[in-house]
Design a protein around this motif. Structure first.
Motif, PDB file in Angstrom:
ATOM      1  N   LYS A  48      -2.953  -3.436  -2.332  1.00  0.00           N
ATOM      2  CA  LYS A  48      -2.748  -4.455  -3.376  1.00  0.00           C
ATOM      3  C   LYS A  48      -1.285  -4.539  -3.775  1.00  0.00           C
ATOM      4  CE  LYS A  48      -3.778  -5.122  -8.321  1.00  0.00           C
ATOM      5  NZ  LYS A  48      -2.528  -4.569  -8.848  1.00  0.00           N
ATOM      6  N   SER A  49      -0.656  -3.393  -4.009  1.00  0.00           N
ATOM      7  CA  SER A  49       0.732  -3.387  -4.466  1.00  0.00           C
ATOM      8  C   SER A  49       1.700  -3.851  -3.380  1.00  0.00           C
ATOM      9  CB  SER A  49       1.127  -1.991  -4.947  1.00  0.00           C
ATOM     10  OG  SER A  49       1.060  -1.049  -3.893  1.00  0.00           O
ATOM     11  N   SER A  50       1.265  -3.809  -2.109  1.00  0.00           N
ATOM     12  CA  SER A  50       2.125  -4.263  -1.014  1.00  0.00           C
ATOM     13  C   SER A  50       2.325  -5.775  -1.038  1.00  0.00           C
ATOM     14  CB  SER A  50       1.540  -3.843   0.340  1.00  0.00           C
ATOM     15  OG  SER A  50       0.405  -4.624   0.671  1.00  0.00           O
ATOM     16  N   LEU A  52      -5.331   0.547  -3.596  1.00  0.00           N
ATOM     17  CA  LEU A  52      -4.332   0.178  -4.599  1.00  0.00           C
ATOM     18  C   LEU A  52      -2.958   0.000  -3.948  1.00  0.00           C
ATOM     19  CD1 LEU A  52      -5.368   2.503  -7.572  1.00  0.00           C
ATOM     20  CD2 LEU A  52      -5.790   0.042  -7.322  1.00  0.00           C
ATOM     21  N   LYS A  53      -2.712   0.789  -2.901  1.00  0.00           N
ATOM     22  CA  LYS A  53      -1.448   0.654  -2.161  1.00  0.00           C
ATOM     23  C   LYS A  53      -1.402  -0.682  -1.435  1.00  0.00           C
ATOM     24  CE  LYS A  53       1.550   3.118   1.093  1.00  0.00           C
ATOM     25  NZ  LYS A  53       1.729   4.340   1.918  1.00  0.00           N
ATOM     26  N   GLU A  69       1.684  -7.813  -4.275  1.00  0.00           N
ATOM     27  CA  GLU A  69       1.240  -7.979  -5.665  1.00  0.00           C
ATOM     28  C   GLU A  69       1.142  -9.444  -6.078  1.00  0.00           C
ATOM     29  OE1 GLU A  69      -0.551  -6.469  -8.663  1.00  0.00           O
ATOM     30  OE2 GLU A  69       0.523  -5.003  -7.442  1.00  0.00           O
ATOM     31  N   THR A 115      -2.261 -11.270  -6.045  1.00  0.00           N
ATOM     32  CA  THR A 115      -3.353 -10.742  -6.872  1.00  0.00           C
ATOM     33  C   THR A 115      -3.918 -11.804  -7.807  1.00  0.00           C
ATOM     34  OG1 THR A 115      -2.358  -8.538  -6.794  1.00  0.00           O
ATOM     35  CG2 THR A 115      -4.020  -8.937  -8.491  1.00  0.00           C
ATOM     36  N   TYR A 139      -3.528   0.754   3.523  1.00  0.00           N
ATOM     37  CA  TYR A 139      -3.679  -0.484   2.755  1.00  0.00           C
ATOM     38  C   TYR A 139      -5.143  -0.837   2.500  1.00  0.00           C
ATOM     39  CZ  TYR A 139       1.290  -1.703   3.331  1.00  0.00           C
ATOM     40  OH  TYR A 139       2.666  -1.725   3.285  1.00  0.00           O
TER      41      TYR A 139
END
Length: 218
Positions: free
Chosen positions: A87-89, A84-85, A91, A94, A56
């Motif tokens: 962030k997507s965990s 990026l992983k 989202e 953001t 992460y």
């Protein structure tokens, strides 16, 4: 000397922006009182991804914490970054550029603006302004509410804390659409210059540290 010059220029630019803000606020009869929730596409309380998941964390997405906000109009550099992983965990946490970040736990009342896609920890509440609402107007409004924010966060507790719901309910005086638009046009170039100078100051400070370390090793 260059760092000092840029800092002085930014001080003058900030005073100019503040003067334009004060001039707009001389006559508030046309202003409408609205809550932060009403002027925002979203009010976001940050969250820290699990530090146990190494994937992460990386160098892609600025992860803003309170130390990153001290003395900063714009946050263009942070101590920690997400992958990026990471962030997507989460989202939903953001933030787009020009989101206004306000420290709301322990150290209350610091106000900064994002320069790129970012996330924050849970000590920060952030505003993503609706179209037609100048982020610079909201930024300067909240900068002038330092003592009010601290009193709001006291609430009888030893640790200052403004919850997301309480933060979203704060009322601001909002000018007419035309006044807001005119103000935004006038200050946008000023804040662009402030950001440019802040980035140069960061680069100069890094260069200074590099030179000092090399000289000391001789």
């Amino acid at each position: 000397k260059r760092i000092q010059l840029k800092q002085k220029i930014n001080e003058n630019l900030e005073k100019t922006a503040q003067c334009l803000f004060d001039e707009l606020n001389i006559n508030k009869k046309s202003f409408e009182e609205k809550t932060i929730a009403e002027i925002s596409n979203s009010v976001i309380c940050g969250k820290t991804p699990s530090t146990a998941v190494k994937e992460y964390w990386g160098s892609d997405i600025p992860f803003i914490t309170i130390p990153d906000m001290h003395g900063k109009n714009f946050i263009s550099q942070t101590e920690r970054y997400l992958s990026l992983k990471g962030k997507s965990s989460q989202e939903n946490q953001t933030l787009p550029p020009k989101s206004i970040c306000v420290s709301c736990i322990a150290t209350v009342g610091l106000v900064s603006m994002t320069t790129t896609t970012s996330q924050t920890n849970q000590q920060i509440n952030s505003i993503v302004c609706k179209e037609g609402i100048s982020p610079f107007y909201v930024f300067l409004t909240l900068k002038g509410m330092d003592e009010e924010l601290k009193k709001l966060g006291a609430g009888g507790s030893t640790t200052l804390n403004i919850s997301k719901s309480l933060f979203a309910s704060i009322k601001l005086k909002i000018p007419t659409k035309k006044e807001m638009c005119d103000f935004d046009k006038n200050v946008s170039t000023i804040f662009d210059s402030i950001l440019c100078n802040e980035k140069e100051i960061i680069n100069l400070q890094e260069l200074k540290q590099l030179l000092v370390s090399r000289i000391s090793s001789i």
